[in-house]
Design a protein around this motif. Structure first.
Motif, PDB file in Angstrom:
ATOM      1  N   TYR A  39       0.859  -1.177   0.000  1.00 27.85           N
ATOM      2  CA  TYR A  39       0.000   0.000   0.000  1.00 27.85           C
ATOM      3  C   TYR A  39       0.898   1.230   0.000  1.00 27.85           C
ATOM      4  N   PRO A  40       0.561   2.244  -0.796  1.00 24.16           N
ATOM      5  CA  PRO A  40      -0.538   2.315  -1.756  1.00 24.16           C
ATOM      6  C   PRO A  40      -0.392   1.272  -2.862  1.00 24.16           C
ATOM      7  N   ALA A  41      -1.514   0.921  -3.453  1.00 22.61           N
ATOM      8  CA  ALA A  41      -1.486  -0.060  -4.529  1.00 22.61           C
ATOM      9  C   ALA A  41      -0.565   0.410  -5.641  1.00 22.61           C
ATOM     10  N   SER A  42       0.242  -0.499  -6.169  1.00 26.01           N
ATOM     11  CA  SER A  42       1.184  -0.128  -7.214  1.00 26.01           C
ATOM     12  C   SER A  42       0.472   0.063  -8.545  1.00 26.01           C
ATOM     13  N   ALA A  43       0.917   1.069  -9.304  1.00 28.49           N
ATOM     14  CA  ALA A  43       0.405   1.238 -10.663  1.00 28.49           C
ATOM     15  C   ALA A  43       0.790   0.065 -11.549  1.00 28.49           C
ATOM     16  N   PHE A  44       1.798  -0.683 -11.140  1.00 28.36           N
ATOM     17  CA  PHE A  44       2.213  -1.867 -11.893  1.00 28.36           C
ATOM     18  C   PHE A  44       1.398  -3.099 -11.498  1.00 28.36           C
ATOM     19  N   GLY A  45       0.379  -2.896 -10.693  1.00 29.29           N
ATOM     20  CA  GLY A  45      -0.570  -3.948 -10.377  1.00 29.29           C
ATOM     21  C   GLY A  45       0.051  -5.112  -9.631  1.00 29.29           C
ATOM     22  N   THR A  46      -0.398  -6.309  -9.951  1.00 31.34           N
ATOM     23  CA  THR A  46       0.015  -7.488  -9.208  1.00 31.34           C
ATOM     24  C   THR A  46       1.346  -8.055  -9.690  1.00 31.34           C
ATOM     25  N   LEU A  47       2.087  -7.276 -10.484  1.00 31.54           N
ATOM     26  CA  LEU A  47       3.485  -7.623 -10.739  1.00 31.54           C
ATOM     27  C   LEU A  47       4.360  -7.221  -9.553  1.00 31.54           C
ATOM     28  N   ALA A  48       3.926  -6.224  -8.788  1.00 30.33           N
ATOM     29  CA  ALA A  48       4.774  -5.582  -7.788  1.00 30.33           C
ATOM     30  C   ALA A  48       4.691  -6.293  -6.442  1.00 30.33           C
ATOM     31  N   HIS A  49       5.844  -6.758  -5.973  1.00 35.56           N
ATOM     32  CA  HIS A  49       5.965  -7.420  -4.674  1.00 35.56           C
ATOM     33  C   HIS A  49       6.883  -6.594  -3.773  1.00 35.56           C
ATOM     34  N   TRP A  59       4.138  -3.706 -17.992  1.00 36.37           N
ATOM     35  CA  TRP A  59       5.027  -2.790 -17.280  1.00 36.37           C
ATOM     36  C   TRP A  59       4.908  -1.365 -17.808  1.00 36.37           C
ATOM     37  N   TYR A  60       4.891  -1.229 -19.121  1.00 40.13           N
ATOM     38  CA  TYR A  60       4.863   0.105 -19.710  1.00 40.13           C
ATOM     39  C   TYR A  60       3.506   0.783 -19.507  1.00 40.13           C
ATOM     40  N   THR A  61       2.425   0.016 -19.571  1.00 47.36           N
ATOM     41  CA  THR A  61       1.128   0.616 -19.266  1.00 47.36           C
ATOM     42  C   THR A  61       1.050   1.000 -17.796  1.00 47.36           C
ATOM     43  N   GLY A  62       1.714   0.240 -16.929  1.00 47.09           N
ATOM     44  CA  GLY A  62       1.793   0.617 -15.520  1.00 47.09           C
ATOM     45  C   GLY A  62       2.526   1.933 -15.326  1.00 47.09           C
ATOM     46  N   ALA A  63       3.623   2.110 -16.064  1.00 47.05           N
ATOM     47  CA  ALA A  63       4.364   3.375 -15.982  1.00 47.05           C
ATOM     48  C   ALA A  63       3.490   4.543 -16.448  1.00 47.05           C
ATOM     49  N   ALA A  64       2.715   4.313 -17.491  1.00 45.08           N
ATOM     50  CA  ALA A  64       1.810   5.360 -17.969  1.00 45.08           C
ATOM     51  C   ALA A  64       0.758   5.693 -16.908  1.00 45.08           C
ATOM     52  N   LYS A  65       0.233   4.672 -16.263  1.00 42.77           N
ATOM     53  CA  LYS A  65      -0.752   4.895 -15.206  1.00 42.77           C
ATOM     54  C   LYS A  65      -0.156   5.669 -14.040  1.00 42.77           C
ATOM     55  N   ALA A  66       1.095   5.322 -13.669  1.00 45.11           N
ATOM     56  CA  ALA A  66       1.737   5.958 -12.520  1.00 45.11           C
ATOM     57  C   ALA A  66       1.964   7.444 -12.726  1.00 45.11           C
ATOM     58  N   ILE A  85       9.185   4.785 -22.260  1.00 46.91           N
ATOM     59  CA  ILE A  85       8.300   3.630 -22.051  1.00 46.91           C
ATOM     60  C   ILE A  85       6.880   4.085 -21.742  1.00 46.91           C
ATOM     61  N   ILE A  86       6.726   5.283 -21.161  1.00 49.98           N
ATOM     62  CA  ILE A  86       5.376   5.820 -20.947  1.00 49.98           C
ATOM     63  C   ILE A  86       4.689   6.029 -22.286  1.00 49.98           C
ATOM     64  N   GLU A  87       5.393   6.615 -23.239  1.00 52.32           N
ATOM     65  CA  GLU A  87       4.807   6.847 -24.562  1.00 52.32           C
ATOM     66  C   GLU A  87       4.435   5.521 -25.216  1.00 52.32           C
ATOM     67  N   GLU A  88       5.292   4.527 -25.066  1.00 52.91           N
ATOM     68  CA  GLU A  88       4.963   3.215 -25.629  1.00 52.91           C
ATOM     69  C   GLU A  88       3.762   2.611 -24.914  1.00 52.91           C
ATOM     70  N   GLY A  89       3.716   2.772 -23.595  1.00 48.40           N
ATOM     71  CA  GLY A  89       2.591   2.237 -22.836  1.00 48.40           C
ATOM     72  C   GLY A  89       1.271   2.863 -23.241  1.00 48.40           C
ATOM     73  N   LEU A  90       1.288   4.162 -23.530  1.00 46.50           N
ATOM     74  CA  LEU A  90       0.065   4.841 -23.938  1.00 46.50           C
ATOM     75  C   LEU A  90      -0.432   4.372 -25.303  1.00 46.50           C
TER      76      LEU A  90
END
Length: 491
Positions: free
Chosen positions: A233-243, A343-350, A369-374
């Motif tokens: 917590y807070p929940a990671s923008a990378f979702g359930t990849l993040a440990h 991963w890249y969509t997570g970076a865009a979300k973050a 990678i943000i641009e690629e994620g978008l």
């Protein structure tokens, strides 16, 4: 006046304990002896009053003052607060009333985890340090409740986005074994701190290898637990990849730390229930009779010959311990593109709330990678998730036949600091050389890196030990057995 803490043998030049900090300290004086001790050694010494939390904390802070300017492992150090916490711990031990299992142990916090009263900047110039910081993340809250002495916060690449540790905010973090090379990342500051003796415990996060990469590069131990074992917590923008996981010099310290941080927190709705038995209780479980698979390439990865040789030799230790070892690949295939989509969509979300001016402050590689994620579609994302579910089924079936999987942690050793990829690489992204680590973020399995040797150039090599989901104790037991069979002498 005696405090009731007798301290260490005062004779200077005593030999380093076998599982101490890296070998550039051949002999140690009194303070350096203290920084070489494990957390389990410290707690035992506090209990017997042969060690003082104040003396230990002073020794660690002194080492940080001397070594951090070159290593850049810490982005924040609060010596006055650390000493105050150490004095309170010493008084509790004097009364025989320790607050918890880590009372008085110097601990560092990765600058991704919220820490009450301290800024959490995540390696980014886009985060305003001048705001209230009222809350601890779950891992920090549990460590604080246990009496750990926080010495500072460790460096991370911006938003923990890559497998090396440098950022526009904090600059380049370096490896204690060779200051010209990277400690890896994204938990590179934590790994460099632990490896150099600047505290025996550190927190790390791992979304694609971020505790295991730096553990391999710095000759330390790290565990990425089963997803949910350590609340996030807070929940990671990378979702359930993040440990979140422990970073230590010994397996026993990691198990002890996991006992403290691996309990549920209501802020993480995906957190696992508390384990029935402590993780540290599994350490003495035997390896004999286990069915162990060894995959030297995961079916498709290129490994540097010297790394392959060191890992091949390490694997023989499990056969010598009585396990049934077979060379076999789990047939996972190459999941790099699918991981990158997630991963890249997570970076865009973050970074979705940043304005255009703030975006100019970001690490250039992160912006790319943000641009690629978008540019990815919802269909791309769902296809990547489908690959992830398929990989989970494959590994579930694989572990019906094999208790554990062994691989190299990394196909290479540490390379030039300040770079995302080794010199001469035809690829520009860190995922090109971390193909052993991120598949097991996709599958959420426990995976550890245990040091297994050195190259001729004197750089550490890591062995990755992967278990079925929720078999964290089994992974720790196997790593402990290996550690005892092949003691890591930090030459």
């Amino acid at each position: 006046m005696s405090t009731g803490f007798e301290g260490l043998d005062r004779s200077a030049g005593q030999a380093v304990p076998e599982q101490g900090a890296p070998g550039r300290f051949a002999t140690r004086g009194e303070a350096e002896q203290l920084t070489a001790l494990s957390a389990t050694d410290l707690v035992a010494g506090y209990e017997k009053r042969s060690l003082s939390p104040v003396e230990v904390t002073d020794a660690v802070l002194g080492l940080i003052e001397r070594e951090n300017p070159a290593l850049n492992a810490f982005c924040l150090v609060r010596p006055d607060e650390a000493r105050e916490a150490a004095r309170a711990s010493e008084e509790r031990w004097r009364r025989g009333e320790p607050q918890g299992r880590l009372d008085g142990v110097p601990t560092s916090i990765k600058d991704i985890h919220l820490t009450r009263g301290w800024p959490t900047l995540r390696g980014s110039r886009t985060v305003d340090p001048d705001q209230d910081w009222p809350e601890d993340s779950p891992v920090v809250a549990r460590l604080r409740e246990s009496g750990a002495v926080f010495v500072g916060k460790t460096t991370t690449p911006e938003l923990a986005w890559k497998g090396t540790t440098d950022s526009p905010l904090t600059g380049i973090t370096r490896n204690p074994w060779d200051l010209s090379v990277t400690p890896g990342g994204s938990s590179g500051g934590s790994a460099a701190a632990v490896a150099s003796g600047m505290g025996p415990l550190a927190t790390g996060t791992d979304g694609g290898g971020s505790v295991r990469i730096p553990a391999s590069f710095t000759g330390t131990f790290a565990l990425k637990p089963t997803y949910g074992v350590v609340p996030h917590y807070p929940a990671s923008a990378f979702g359930t990849l993040a440990h979140t996981g422990p970073m230590t010099r010994t397996v026993a310290d990691a198990a002890l730390m996991l006992d403290v941080i691996g309990v549920p927190d209501h802020r993480d709705w995906l957190a696992s229930p508390a384990p029935a038995t402590p993780f540290s209780a599994a350490l003495e479980n035997p390896v004999r009779g286990l069915r162990i698979a060894y995959s030297p390439t995961l079916g498709h990865l290129e490994v540097e010959p010297e790394v392959a040789r060191v890992v091949d030799d390490a694997v023989t230790a499990f056969a010598e311990l009585g396990a049934h070892v077979e060379q076999v690949d789990p047939q996972l295939g190459d999941c790099r593109r699918d991981f990158q989509i997630l991963w890249y969509t997570g970076a865009a979300k973050a970074t979705e709330r940043l304005g255009e001016q703030q975006r100019t402050l970001l690490d250039p590689g992160l912006r790319e990678i943000i641009e690629e994620g978008l540019a990815y579609s919802a269909q791309d994302y769902l296809t990547a998730m489908d690959t992830r579910m398929r990989m989970g089924r494959i590994m579930g079936r694989f572990h019906a036949a094999y208790d554990l999987l062994l691989t190299p942690t990394m196909p290479i050793t540490a390379f030039e600091a300040g770079r995302e990829v080794p010199p001469g690489s035809a690829d520009r992204r860190w995922t090109s050389w971390a193909g052993f680590s991120y598949p097991f973020n996709m599958t959420q399995q426990p995976a550890a890196s245990v040091p297994c040797g050195l190259t001729a150039a004197g750089l550490p090599v890591g062995l990755q030990v992967v278990g079925p989901r929720h078999a964290d104790g089994l992974v720790l037991a196997a790593c402990r057995a290996f550690e005892e069979a092949r003691p890591w002498a930090h030459l």
